[in-house]
Scaffold this motif. Structure first.
Motif, PDB file in Angstrom:
ATOM      1  N   GLU A  32       0.822  -1.205   0.000  1.00 10.81           N
ATOM      2  CA  GLU A  32       0.000   0.000   0.000  1.00 10.81           C
ATOM      3  C   GLU A  32       0.856   1.257   0.000  1.00 10.81           C
ATOM      4  O   GLU A  32       0.532   2.240  -0.679  1.00 10.81           O
ATOM      5  CB  GLU A  32      -0.913   0.001   1.225  1.00 10.81           C
ATOM      6  N   LEU A  33       1.934   1.242   0.753  1.00 14.97           N
ATOM      7  CA  LEU A  33       2.839   2.394   0.781  1.00 14.97           C
ATOM      8  C   LEU A  33       3.482   2.616  -0.585  1.00 14.97           C
ATOM      9  O   LEU A  33       3.616   3.758  -1.038  1.00 14.97           O
ATOM     10  CB  LEU A  33       3.917   2.200   1.846  1.00 14.97           C
ATOM     11  N   ALA A  34       3.864   1.536  -1.254  1.00 17.48           N
ATOM     12  CA  ALA A  34       4.469   1.657  -2.581  1.00 17.48           C
ATOM     13  C   ALA A  34       3.472   2.222  -3.589  1.00 17.48           C
ATOM     14  O   ALA A  34       3.808   3.108  -4.383  1.00 17.48           O
ATOM     15  CB  ALA A  34       4.988   0.301  -3.040  1.00 17.48           C
ATOM     16  N   ILE A  35       2.246   1.723  -3.553  1.00 16.95           N
ATOM     17  CA  ILE A  35       1.214   2.227  -4.466  1.00 16.95           C
ATOM     18  C   ILE A  35       0.932   3.703  -4.186  1.00 16.95           C
ATOM     19  O   ILE A  35       0.759   4.502  -5.113  1.00 16.95           O
ATOM     20  CB  ILE A  35      -0.075   1.386  -4.346  1.00 16.95           C
ATOM     21  N   ALA A  36       0.901   4.086  -2.915  1.00 18.55           N
ATOM     22  CA  ALA A  36       0.647   5.484  -2.563  1.00 18.55           C
ATOM     23  C   ALA A  36       1.750   6.388  -3.106  1.00 18.55           C
ATOM     24  O   ALA A  36       1.473   7.476  -3.618  1.00 18.55           O
ATOM     25  CB  ALA A  36       0.524   5.637  -1.049  1.00 18.55           C
ATOM     26  N   LYS A  37       2.993   5.946  -3.015  1.00 19.47           N
ATOM     27  CA  LYS A  37       4.102   6.759  -3.534  1.00 19.47           C
ATOM     28  C   LYS A  37       4.033   6.885  -5.050  1.00 19.47           C
ATOM     29  O   LYS A  37       4.280   7.956  -5.601  1.00 19.47           O
ATOM     30  CB  LYS A  37       5.435   6.170  -3.105  1.00 19.47           C
ATOM     31  N   ILE A  38       3.679   5.803  -5.722  1.00 21.66           N
ATOM     32  CA  ILE A  38       3.552   5.856  -7.187  1.00 21.66           C
ATOM     33  C   ILE A  38       2.422   6.799  -7.582  1.00 21.66           C
ATOM     34  O   ILE A  38       2.571   7.627  -8.491  1.00 21.66           O
ATOM     35  CB  ILE A  38       3.318   4.439  -7.751  1.00 21.66           C
ATOM     36  N   MET A  39       1.290   6.703  -6.897  1.00 22.84           N
ATOM     37  CA  MET A  39       0.159   7.569  -7.221  1.00 22.84           C
ATOM     38  C   MET A  39       0.466   9.035  -6.918  1.00 22.84           C
ATOM     39  O   MET A  39       0.043   9.920  -7.655  1.00 22.84           O
ATOM     40  CB  MET A  39      -1.089   7.119  -6.462  1.00 22.84           C
ATOM     41  N   MET A  40       1.214   9.295  -5.847  1.00 22.13           N
ATOM     42  CA  MET A  40       1.609  10.679  -5.564  1.00 22.13           C
ATOM     43  C   MET A  40       2.486  11.219  -6.683  1.00 22.13           C
ATOM     44  O   MET A  40       2.338  12.373  -7.088  1.00 22.13           O
ATOM     45  CB  MET A  40       2.341  10.777  -4.223  1.00 22.13           C
ATOM     46  N   ALA A  41       3.388  10.394  -7.199  1.00 25.19           N
ATOM     47  CA  ALA A  41       4.247  10.828  -8.298  1.00 25.19           C
ATOM     48  C   ALA A  41       3.426  11.141  -9.542  1.00 25.19           C
ATOM     49  O   ALA A  41       3.660  12.156 -10.214  1.00 25.19           O
ATOM     50  CB  ALA A  41       5.291   9.755  -8.602  1.00 25.19           C
ATOM     51  N   VAL A  42       2.449  10.291  -9.839  1.00 21.70           N
ATOM     52  CA  VAL A  42       1.590  10.529 -11.008  1.00 21.70           C
ATOM     53  C   VAL A  42       0.772  11.802 -10.814  1.00 21.70           C
ATOM     54  O   VAL A  42       0.668  12.641 -11.726  1.00 21.70           O
ATOM     55  CB  VAL A  42       0.665   9.316 -11.253  1.00 21.70           C
ATOM     56  N   LEU A  43       0.215  11.964  -9.630  1.00 23.78           N
ATOM     57  CA  LEU A  43      -0.596  13.157  -9.372  1.00 23.78           C
ATOM     58  C   LEU A  43       0.243  14.426  -9.400  1.00 23.78           C
ATOM     59  O   LEU A  43      -0.202  15.456  -9.915  1.00 23.78           O
ATOM     60  CB  LEU A  43      -1.315  13.018  -8.034  1.00 23.78           C
ATOM     61  N   LEU A  44       1.444  14.372  -8.865  1.00 23.71           N
ATOM     62  CA  LEU A  44       2.300  15.559  -8.895  1.00 23.71           C
ATOM     63  C   LEU A  44       2.788  15.866 -10.304  1.00 23.71           C
ATOM     64  O   LEU A  44       3.015  17.029 -10.645  1.00 23.71           O
ATOM     65  CB  LEU A  44       3.473  15.376  -7.928  1.00 23.71           C
TER      66      LEU A  44
END
Length: 70
Positions: free
Chosen positions: A10-22
């Motif tokens: 979940e932490l890895a997915i959250a970091k990937i999604m933050m990168a996409v959103l940013l």
């Protein structure tokens, strides 16, 4: 131990999604300038805040779970 693996995933997915959103920030900031697309910006911002807070809550739950299991 399975729950810890799920939390790390979940932490890895959250970091990937933050990168996409940013990475899409310039588009959504421009959406905020026009009344007809302002709701896109507001939803994007809500999702971004959710993914920013997710690692905090997941880490707290991991610490809580490990403290209980001691």
């Amino acid at each position: 131990m399975g729950m810890i693996g799920l939390a790390v995933f979940e932490l890895a997915i959250a970091k990937i999604m933050m990168a996409v959103l940013l990475a899409t920030t310039p588009f959504f900031i421009s959406f905020a300038m026009f009344p007809s697309t302002q709701s896109f910006f507001e939803r994007w911002l809500g999702v971004l805040i959710g993914f920013i807070l997710l690692p905090i809550f997941v880490s707290a739950m991991i610490a809580f779970t490990l403290a209980i299991n001691e």
